[in-house]
Design a protein around this motif. Structure first.
Motif, short mmCIF file in Angstrom:
data_model
loop_
_atom_site.label_atom_id
_atom_site.label_comp_id
_atom_site.label_asym_id
_atom_site.label_seq_id
_atom_site.Cartn_x
_atom_site.Cartn_y
_atom_site.Cartn_z
N LEU A 148 -14.61 10.27 -0.51
CA LEU A 148 -13.25 9.73 -0.57
C LEU A 148 -12.84 8.98 0.69
CD1 LEU A 148 -11.25 12.61 -2.31
CD2 LEU A 148 -12.28 10.57 -3.33
N TYR A 184 -8.47 8.97 7.72
CA TYR A 184 -9.33 8.76 6.55
C TYR A 184 -9.44 7.30 6.10
CZ TYR A 184 -8.52 13.78 6.31
OH TYR A 184 -8.42 15.11 6.63
N ILE A 185 -8.60 6.41 6.61
CA ILE A 185 -8.62 5.02 6.17
C ILE A 185 -9.05 4.12 7.33
CG2 ILE A 185 -7.27 3.12 5.23
CD1 ILE A 185 -7.71 5.34 3.25
N LEU A 239 -6.26 -1.32 3.18
CA LEU A 239 -5.84 -0.07 2.56
C LEU A 239 -4.82 0.70 3.40
CD1 LEU A 239 -9.24 1.34 1.20
CD2 LEU A 239 -7.52 -0.02 -0.02
N ASP A 275 -12.16 6.22 3.23
CA ASP A 275 -11.91 4.79 3.09
C ASP A 275 -11.63 4.37 1.65
OD1 ASP A 275 -11.43 2.71 4.81
OD2 ASP A 275 -13.43 1.85 4.65
N THR A 276 -10.97 5.24 0.91
CA THR A 276 -10.51 4.92 -0.44
C THR A 276 -9.04 5.31 -0.58
OG1 THR A 276 -11.11 7.09 -1.36
CG2 THR A 276 -12.82 5.35 -1.37
N ARG A 277 -8.37 4.73 -1.56
CA ARG A 277 -6.97 5.09 -1.79
C ARG A 277 -6.83 6.55 -2.20
NH1 ARG A 277 -3.81 0.52 -1.87
NH2 ARG A 277 -4.88 -1.45 -2.29
N ALA A 278 -7.82 7.07 -2.89
CA ALA A 278 -7.76 8.46 -3.35
C ALA A 278 -7.75 9.44 -2.19
CB ALA A 278 -8.95 8.76 -4.27
N ARG A 288 -10.36 0.57 6.48
CA ARG A 288 -10.19 -0.82 6.06
C ARG A 288 -8.73 -1.25 6.21
NH1 ARG A 288 -12.62 -1.74 0.28
NH2 ARG A 288 -11.85 0.37 -0.09
N ASN A 306 0.82 -1.21 0.00
CA ASN A 306 0.00 0.00 0.00
C ASN A 306 0.86 1.26 0.00
OD1 ASN A 306 -2.46 -1.39 0.00
ND2 ASN A 306 -2.52 -1.50 2.23
#
Length: 326
Positions: free
Chosen positions: A161, A242-243, A248, A163-166, A245, A101
């Motif tokens: 956005l 922001y993450i 990720l 919980d997303t890679r972005a 999961r 990641n």
């Protein structure tokens, strides 16, 4: 010319030379220079030792026996070399996921950052860009006044956005300081005559950016690439916010979890309700706790330290760019 030669001859005659044939002022300056060099080298050498010794100590401790580290017998080189700390760290399957990641965030995030920075710095470096002073003020304003954590979180959540890679790439597209040094580099190293010549040949702004600016911007691109890459590699707080999961999360979050799981407080809690066999395993974990810390430091910093020597000269040049003018 004759008058200048007479003046020079008269000036030379007023400074008597010693027996050795060298002017006294040159001898005095030479002695002062030697003293300066001795003091300068001494201070730089002392500073170098202050910086390099902790790195050597961490590296040596990570490869030493845990008992020797706890006993304080490791000073300069590994004592009873061992890979126990690294074995304990690499037992966590999530570590490789975190590495993957982080590499993803570092590579794609840095590419995105560099592209956006060049697209912003190029027009701001052009003297014919209208309103560039106001735009630069707005960019600089954000260095001192920001929206804060909660408004930023609400904004990122509103655009979907979380919980997303972005979430770790798009909202942090540029660093204002990197924009400033890039703009300064373009102003200082690309003369306006090149733009005029390209304009006469019919080149558009896009063509000038691609064919004129980018080929001449290798050093500053290397500098901001290093800055952005280090920032992405050390990504921790934004990922924590922001993450959610597990699949990720970047490397720094995984390393923190490993450190927490092997902390004495957590191990003591587990030992209170553990079976005799589990107690023995937990005692072994506590025994390796200090060794794991050193191994984690090496794992987290080794990739960046390996890359830095290749861009060091550009890094120094980039720092000097920011000192020239804003």
């Amino acid at each position: 010319m004759a008058l200048m030669r007479k003046a020079q001859a008269a000036g030379a005659a007023t400074i008597p030379a010693p027996a050795g044939g060298k002017p006294r002022s040159s001898i005095r300056h030479a002695r002062e220079d030697r003293l300066f060099y001795v003091i300068n080298v001494g201070l730089l050498g002392f500073t170098f030792l202050l910086v390099i010794y902790p790195l050597i100590y961490v590296l040596s401790s990570s490869f030493s026996d845990a008992l020797e580290v706890v006993a304080g017998r490791v000073w300069l080189y590994p004592v009873k070399p061992s890979l126990e700390g690294y074995k304990a760290v690499f037992e966590y399957s999530e570590l490789w996921l975190g590495y993957g990641n982080t590499i993803f965030y570092t590579v794609f995030g840095t590419i995105y950052n560099v592209i956006m920075t060049m697209l912003i710095a190029y027009p701001l470096s052009r003297r014919d860009c209208k309103g560039r002073g106001l735009l630069m003020f707005l960019f600089t304003f954000t260095l001192f006044f920001q929206g804060g954590l909660i408004p930023t979180y609400l904004l990122i959540r509103s655009i979907g956005l979380i919980d997303t890679r972005a979430a770790l790439i798009i909202p942090f597209a540029i660093g204002v300081w990197n924009v400033i040094i890039t703009r300064t580099y373009l102003q200082s190293n690309i003369p306006g005559e090149l733009y005029e010549a390209a304009r006469v040949d019919g080149a558009t702004n896009t063509r000038m950016l691609w064919s004129v600016v980018l080929p001449l911007s290798g050093p500053i691109i290397a500098v901001i690439t290093l800055f952005y890459a280090v920032n992405h590699w050390n990504q921790f707080f934004n990922a924590l916010v922001y993450i959610r999961r597990q699949e990720l999360r970047p490397l720094q979050i995984i390393l923190r979890e490993i450190l927490v799981l092997n902390s004495p407080g957590v191990i003591d809690q587990l030992m209170a309700s553990a079976s005799p066999e589990q107690v023995e395993a937990l005692q072994a974990r506590m025994y390796l706790q200090g060794l794991i810390q050193f191994a984690l430091i090496v794992i987290a910093t080794a990739p960046i330290l390996a890359v830095y020597p290749f861009v060091q000269k550009y890094f120094v040049r980039g720092v000097m760019i920011g000192a020239l003018k804003g």
